[in-house]
Scaffold this motif. Structure first.
Motif, PDB file in Angstrom:
ATOM      1  N   ARG A 127       0.641  -0.997  -0.133  1.00 42.56           N
ATOM      2  CA  ARG A 127      -0.141   0.156   0.044  1.00 42.56           C
ATOM      3  C   ARG A 127       0.947   1.171  -0.194  1.00 42.56           C
ATOM      4  N   TRP A 180       3.706   1.534  -1.429  1.00 44.50           N
ATOM      5  CA  TRP A 180       4.154   1.698  -2.881  1.00 44.50           C
ATOM      6  C   TRP A 180       3.108   2.396  -3.778  1.00 44.50           C
ATOM      7  N   VAL A 181       1.955   1.732  -3.745  1.00 44.27           N
ATOM      8  CA  VAL A 181       0.762   2.226  -4.502  1.00 44.27           C
ATOM      9  C   VAL A 181       0.725   3.691  -4.140  1.00 44.27           C
ATOM     10  N   ARG A 182       0.601   3.903  -2.645  1.00 42.32           N
ATOM     11  CA  ARG A 182       0.450   5.570  -2.487  1.00 42.32           C
ATOM     12  C   ARG A 182       1.357   6.361  -3.093  1.00 42.32           C
ATOM     13  N   GLU A 183       2.838   5.945  -3.144  1.00 44.62           N
ATOM     14  CA  GLU A 183       3.906   6.454  -3.510  1.00 44.62           C
ATOM     15  C   GLU A 183       3.408   6.896  -5.248  1.00 44.62           C
ATOM     16  N   VAL A 184       3.244   5.955  -5.745  1.00 46.37           N
ATOM     17  CA  VAL A 184       3.043   5.849  -7.424  1.00 46.37           C
ATOM     18  C   VAL A 184       1.813   6.986  -7.671  1.00 46.37           C
ATOM     19  N   GLU A 185       0.893   6.906  -6.748  1.00 47.06           N
ATOM     20  CA  GLU A 185      -0.428   7.775  -7.029  1.00 47.06           C
ATOM     21  C   GLU A 185      -0.016   9.168  -6.730  1.00 47.06           C
ATOM     22  N   MET A 186       0.927   9.297  -5.837  1.00 45.76           N
ATOM     23  CA  MET A 186       1.228  10.806  -5.527  1.00 45.76           C
ATOM     24  C   MET A 186       2.112  11.444  -6.609  1.00 45.76           C
ATOM     25  N   SER A 187       2.952  10.514  -7.332  1.00 42.61           N
ATOM     26  CA  SER A 187       3.927  10.917  -8.290  1.00 42.61           C
ATOM     27  C   SER A 187       3.187  11.271  -9.597  1.00 42.61           C
ATOM     28  N   VAL A 188       2.233  10.508  -9.940  1.00 40.51           N
ATOM     29  CA  VAL A 188       1.402  10.554 -11.235  1.00 40.51           C
ATOM     30  C   VAL A 188       0.843  11.934 -11.377  1.00 40.51           C
ATOM     31  N   PRO A 189      -0.091  12.780 -10.524  1.00 44.98           N
ATOM     32  CA  PRO A 189      -0.274  14.000 -10.556  1.00 44.98           C
ATOM     33  C   PRO A 189       0.687  14.928 -10.792  1.00 44.98           C
ATOM     34  N   THR A 232       1.743  14.666 -14.426  1.00 43.76           N
ATOM     35  CA  THR A 232       0.936  15.230 -15.293  1.00 43.76           C
ATOM     36  C   THR A 232       0.928  16.723 -15.244  1.00 43.76           C
TER      37      THR A 232
END
Length: 381
Positions: free
Chosen positions: A341, A343-352, A355
């Protein structure tokens, strides 16, 4: 020029030493893991104890070990001894029943709707001499006499369990005494290996262990004790064994209500209607109090395990590490889920953020299409 550089030789030597250490000391893995889990879970209480003894880590660790022996190890050993004696009685009954057969209990034949079918099954698999042995041999390939003798000889495994508990207590003593300095050394190595992520992950791990142990293991032990006493008051046969089984089932979501519901149905079907209804009401009230008041206060960590990881952690822990796997398995699974979780949170924060960078470049008059690269590929690169 040397055939093998000194740096490469040193690395291979280090790998060899680590592999040799793992090979020779892998037998101590279970007690060390158990000590770390208990140490992480009880560290806030240990810090308060340490303040009361003037910061003396040796005295604090000694008192903590004595408290753990008095309030955790001794009750577990007593419950395990009673459970073993009751299980021997079950196997003794099974051996006698397999030799002579057993008549159908009246409460089974009197069950509405399924009484006739249950009577037929009882006569086929239990009432006929030798039927239990045939079923066991068909399922496991072993004779019931061999299984009974194996259960009687299982006391030899108690010596291994005692040694494991002894090693765990020794390791736990040094976790309490030298835990602060060891954690600083681990932080230094962690910052070297994961310089940008270690601080966040290292804070998730102890909180996850603490919440898992207090929210799952301790509550499960408490439910097993409380419902075991209720079984004894209600007159259920083998209340200690059923209490232990209820505590184990309580580690799985929905396991505790299933356990006391089945016992309540047995009491009602056997003619003890008042005891069965009272047990069901008591279990429901106790479960409501635990889930609505106690569990939310204890489980303050960053993770709550769903059913499937909890089940895999419990079964895998018991299969791999035995009794101590009840405590270690769910914790290791909780750590895996916590890291996932995070790791997923870190990826979700990096995508915006990526963008936004693409949008800023587009606002300067340079379209992402000008570079002949799709926007999604840019965001993922």
């Amino acid at each position: 020029m040397a055939l093998i550089p000194s740096i490469s030789a040193a690395r291979w030597l280090l790998i060899f030493i680590v592999a040799a250490g793992i090979y020779f000391f892998h037998g101590f893995l279970v007690p060390v893991l158990a000590a770390l889990v208990i140490g992480f879970a009880s560290w806030p209480l240990y810090r308060k104890l340490l303040n009361n003894v003037g910061g003396n880590t040796t005295i604090g660790a000694t008192i903590a070990i004595l408290l753990i022996i008095a309030f955790l190890i001794v009750p577990i050993v007593i419950a395990a001894s009673y459970t073993a004696s009751e299980i021997r009685e079950w196997f003794g009954w099974a051996v006698e029943t397999n030799r002579f057969g057993a008549p159908v209990p009246e409460w089974i034949s009197g069950l509405p709707g399924v009484g006739a079918w249950m009577t037929e099954q009882w006569t086929k698999y239990i009432g006929t001499p030798g039927a239990i042995g045939e079923v066991i041999q068909l399922v496991s390939g072993a004779n019931i006499g061999n299984i009974y003798r194996a259960v009687l000889a299982a006391g030899n495994g108690a010596f291994h369990l005692v040694l494991t508990l002894l090693f765990m207590l020794i390791a736990l003593f040094f976790v309490y005494r030298n835990g602060a300095s060891f954690s600083k050394q681990v932080d230094l190595l962690g910052e070297r290996i994961l310089p940008t992520r270690w601080e966040r992950i290292s804070r998730v791990v102890p909180a996850t262990i603490s919440s898992t142990v207090t929210g799952m293991t301790l509550i499960a032990i408490g439910e097993g004790i409380i419902l075991g006493i209720a079984y004894w008051i209600a007159g259920v046969p083998s209340p200690v064994t059923l209490g232990v089984l209820t505590g184990v089932m309580a580690l799985i979501p929905g396991g505790a209500p299933l356990s006391f519901t089945l016992v309540s149905i047995y009491l009602v079907a056997s003619g003890s209607v008042a005891a069965g209804v009272g047990l069901f009401i008591w279990g429901s009230v106790e479960l409501f109090i635990v889930d609505k008041t106690i569990r939310p206060r204890l489980v303050g960590g960053p993770i709550k395990l769903p059913f499937l990881p909890t089940f895999f952690g419990l079964v895998g822990g018991v299969k791999t590490m035995g009794f101590l796997g009840l405590f270690i398995g769910p914790v290791l699974m909780a750590l895996l889920v916590a890291i996932w979780r995070e790791w997923v949170r870190e990826v979700e924060m990096s995508v915006p953020a990526e963008t936004v960078d693409i949008a800023a470049k587009s606002s300067d008059g340079k379209s992402p299409d000008d570079t002949n690269t799709p926007p999604l590929r840019k965001a993922a690169s």
